[in-house]
Every structure is written in structure tokens, then in C-alpha cells.
Scaffold this motif. Structure first.
Motif: not given
Length: 415
Positions: A350-374
């Protein structure tokens, strides 16, 4: 002909009320988010409202939404908010039910939901402004705290009082900074400003730097960087190095060249720490020693105590692994293992699902990946991934849709 009635009539621009409403709505929203961000870090001046700051923050952002609803152009214009808020609601109520919280706690969750609702509906074009507001507010606090802390180190007499928080922390409160009583006799106590722990402050400042990619020469980001270094937090340092390299990747800069230079600098610092003052220095004692590996485990990777380790091994072999198991909170245990023990595989999913869903509309894929990795790296060390001080920078980083220009990278920046 002179008309005396017109003497007392002020003709205002037709849109002045709209402008006033907009500024008021923004001010209320930013104030609510600032309070939520710092509320989870528990600076000493918020201790009196530690249990109710969420209610106040909720009131501020809901007021902003109410005012915005009367405007011709709402500042809460993001339409893709239903899935994020639904996934968040499921997650926190799952956590509440698993921990057998009472009705009051279940009702209290509504205030958290309203804060996240405002965040997910907030105009994406202004997310970068929100990140900068948080960074500048933190920097202002630190810009006052750091000089007084340095005065303390050189022996300047400063007024203080005794203080504590939640029967777990005990401090000498110098008003502009705290000194943990456990470090009173240290050669140099670690800096954590007015917040509870150096690691929590260092993590928050590092995550704020993640939101400021391309603007690190600004005055407020220099202060955030200095505070991170002064925290002597291994977790914050590891995050900081990750943020530095991810920022290079996001900006498309020469990654490998900078990596070689950084490794050379780190190697120089490490070697010097063994010789400077015969090894008796903060870098060696608080960082280098904790990076030594023995029996396949890093010395600084001590997020859980021995009693928890034994219980955790039994937990992994039991049926509790699915939904988690009630954990008797004891001092000295933190990190993803504690969260996993508390909420099980279902909680992790549920935690991982929430984190991904909350940023899945990001228009910058690199920023999205960096945010999730951190976020994942931070979760390894800390078992409270929903803290506003940790989640807000992650969300802002992923949702910022602008790229720093070359001029911004070279600009020293002004207030």
C-alpha cells in the motif's frame, strides 16, 4: 460641475477583490504546508501544539480551498487527484486498523486527508514555488541558529533552560538551537538546530535540496547544504551524495567526470580524517568509523537494537508477515524493518502503491525516478515515510515540470 459625492467614493479596479482573494488563498495554503512540514520535525517552539498542529494546518489549507472556490480561476486546479487521495486514505486507515487505534484517531485521520487533498489539487505550475517557500523558511531558521551554535562552540555564554519532549528526549535549550543532553560532554556536539535529532534535520535539508536542482548557488540552498554537513548524519550524507549525482543526471550533465572528481575529494577527506589530530575528529568518529564493515554489515547500519533483531527473525517465519504485528515501541529501533514489522507485506504494498500513484502524473520522468529513488533510500533508514517533512519534498521534486537553464545554473542568485 463639482459632485461632492464622488469625493468620498473610491473607484477600485474591478479585479482587485479577485487579486486579494488569490493572495489570501496562497498565503493560507503555504502557511498550512509550512506548519505541516515543520510539525513533523518537532522544533521546540512547536512542542506546545505537537498534538494539534495537524488540525491547525488542515484548517489553513481548507480555508484556502474555500476562498479559492469563490474565485474565477481557482489555485486548486489539478484534476488528477482522486487516485492519489484514495490510495493515501486506504493506507492510513489500514495503518490505523492494524494498530487498533481508537475512534478519535480514526477521526483525526480526516485532518491528514484534507492536507493531502489540498496538496494533490494544488496548481502544478506553483509546486516549484511551494518547494522554494519551504526551503527558504528552513534556511531562515538555520541562518539564525548556525551563528549562535558557533558562538556556543567558542565558549560564548548564552542563556539556556532545560527541556524535554515525549519523555524520550532531554535537552539544554539555548532557544536558537538545542544541545542533546547525551552529547553534553562530546568534544563537539552535533548540530541539529531547534529540531529533535541531527539525522531528521539533515534528511529534511537534503530532501529540500533535491527540490532545488539547478539553484544550489542561491543563498538559502547554501545554508541548507551547510546545515546538512554540520549534522554529521551518515544517513543524511548518503542521501546528499545520491541527490548530487541524481541532480547531474536530471540536468544531463557529465555524470562520470563529476563522479571521479567527487570520489577523489571523498578519498582525500577519508584519508585525512585518520591523520588529523591522530584520528580524534568528528569526521572520523561520527562518519568514517560507522562506515567500517564487519561480518558483512556496516557499523553505522544500526537502525534496530538486538532485542528487535531476534523478534524480527521470528516474525519473518510467522503468518504475521502478511498484515504485520503489534510492535512495542522501544528506543533504538527505526527504519524499513520497523515499518514492515508493524504493517506487514500489505502495508509495504500500500505504501509503495501510494508513492507511485501520487507522482505518476509527473511530466518529467527523470525527476519522478529521482524522487522515488531518494524516497526509497530514506525509507530504508526511517520508518515514517508519510511525515510531511519527508513526503512534501519528494512530491514537489517529482511534480516540478521546469528544467533549470544554463543561466540559472551559473547564477549566484539573490533573495
Amino acid at each position: 460641475m463639482f459632485n461632492i459625492e464622488r469625493l468620498f467614493i473610491i473607484e477600485l479596479p474591478h479585479d482587485i477583490l479577485s487579486i486579494s482573494k488569490e493572495k489570501t488563498a496562497y498565503a493560507l495554503f503555504y502557511s498550512g504546508m509550512i506548519l505541516a512540514f515543520f510539525g513533523t520535525l518537532n522544533p521546540w517552539f512547536l512542542w506546545p501544539i505537537a498534538k494539534v498542529y495537524t488540525i491547525i494546518s488542515s484548517f489553513l489549507v481548507l480555508s484556502a480551498m474555500a476562498i479559492s472556490a469563490t474565485m474565477q480561476k481557482s489555485i486548486f486546479s489539478k484534476n488528477e487527484f482522486l487516485l492519489p487521495i484514495l490510495s493515501y486514505t486506504i493506507l492510513i486507515y489500514y495503518q490505523s486498523l492494524i494498530n487498533h487505534q481508537n475512534v478519535t484517531s480514526l477521526i483525526f485521520n480526516l485532518f491528514h486527508i484534507s492536507i493531502f487533498l489540498a496538496l494533490f489539487r494544488f496548481n502544478i505550475e506553483k509546486i516549484e514555488v511551494l518547494a522554494t517557500v519551504l526551503a527558504k523558511t528552513m534556511a531562515i531558521i538555520l541562518s539564525v541558529s548556525i551563528p549562535f551554535f558557533l558562538l556556543y562552540l567558542v565558549g560564548f555564554p548564552l542563556p539556556s533552560t532545560n527541556g524535554g519532549f515525549n519523555d524520550m528526549y532531554s535537552y539544554s535549550n539555548y532557544f536558537f538551537f538545542l544541545i542533546d543532553d547525551r552529547s553534553m560532554f562530546s568534544f563537539i556536539p552535533r548540530f541539529h538546530s531547534v529540531f529533535l535529532e541531527p539525522g531528521q534535520m539533515g534528511t529534511a535539508t537534503t530532501l529540500l535540496l533535491l527540490t532545488q536542482i539547478g539553484k544550489w548557488k542561491k543563498w538559502y540552498n547554501i545554508i541548507l547544504f551547510a546545515a546538512t554537513v554540520m549534522s554529521f548524519s551518515l544517513a543524511a550524507y548518503i542521501l546528499l551524495f545520491a541527490v548530487i549525482f541524481l541532480s547531474l543526471w536530471i540536468q544531463g550533465q557529465d555524470f562520470f567526470k563529476k563522479l571521479i572528481i567527487t570520489i577523489a575529494i571523498i578519498s582525500t577527506v577519508v584519508v585525512s580524517s585518520f591523520y588529523y589530530n591522530q584520528g580524534y575528529n568528528l569526521i572520523h568518529d561520527l562518519i568514517i568509523i560507522r562506515m567500517e564493515v564487519e561480518d558483512g554489515q556496516m557499523a553505522g547500519d544500526n537502525r534496530v537494537n538486538d532485542s528487535f533483531k531476534a523478534d524480527y527473525e521470528n516474525f519473518l517465519e510467522s503468518s504475521d508477515i502478511i498484515l504485520g504485528k503489534d510492535l512495542e515501541r522501544v528506543w533504538g529501533s527505526a527504519g524499513y524493518k520497523v515499518f514492515f514489522y508493524d504493517y506487514g507485506l500489505m502495508g509495504i504494498i500500500l505504501l509503495f502503491t501510494f508513492y507511485y500513484i501520487s507522482v505518476m502524473d509527473s511530466v518529467n520522468r527523470r525527476r519522478q525516478i529521482a524522487a522515488l529513488l531518494v524516497a526509497l533510500m530514506n525509507f530504508y533508514a526511517r520508518d515514517f515515510p508519510l511525515w510531511y517533512s519527508f513526503y512534501l519534498p519528494i512530491y514537489c521534486t517529482a511534480m516540478i515540470d521546469t528544467m533549470p537553464t544554463k543561466q540559472e545554473n551559473n547564477n549566484l542568485g539573490t533573495i
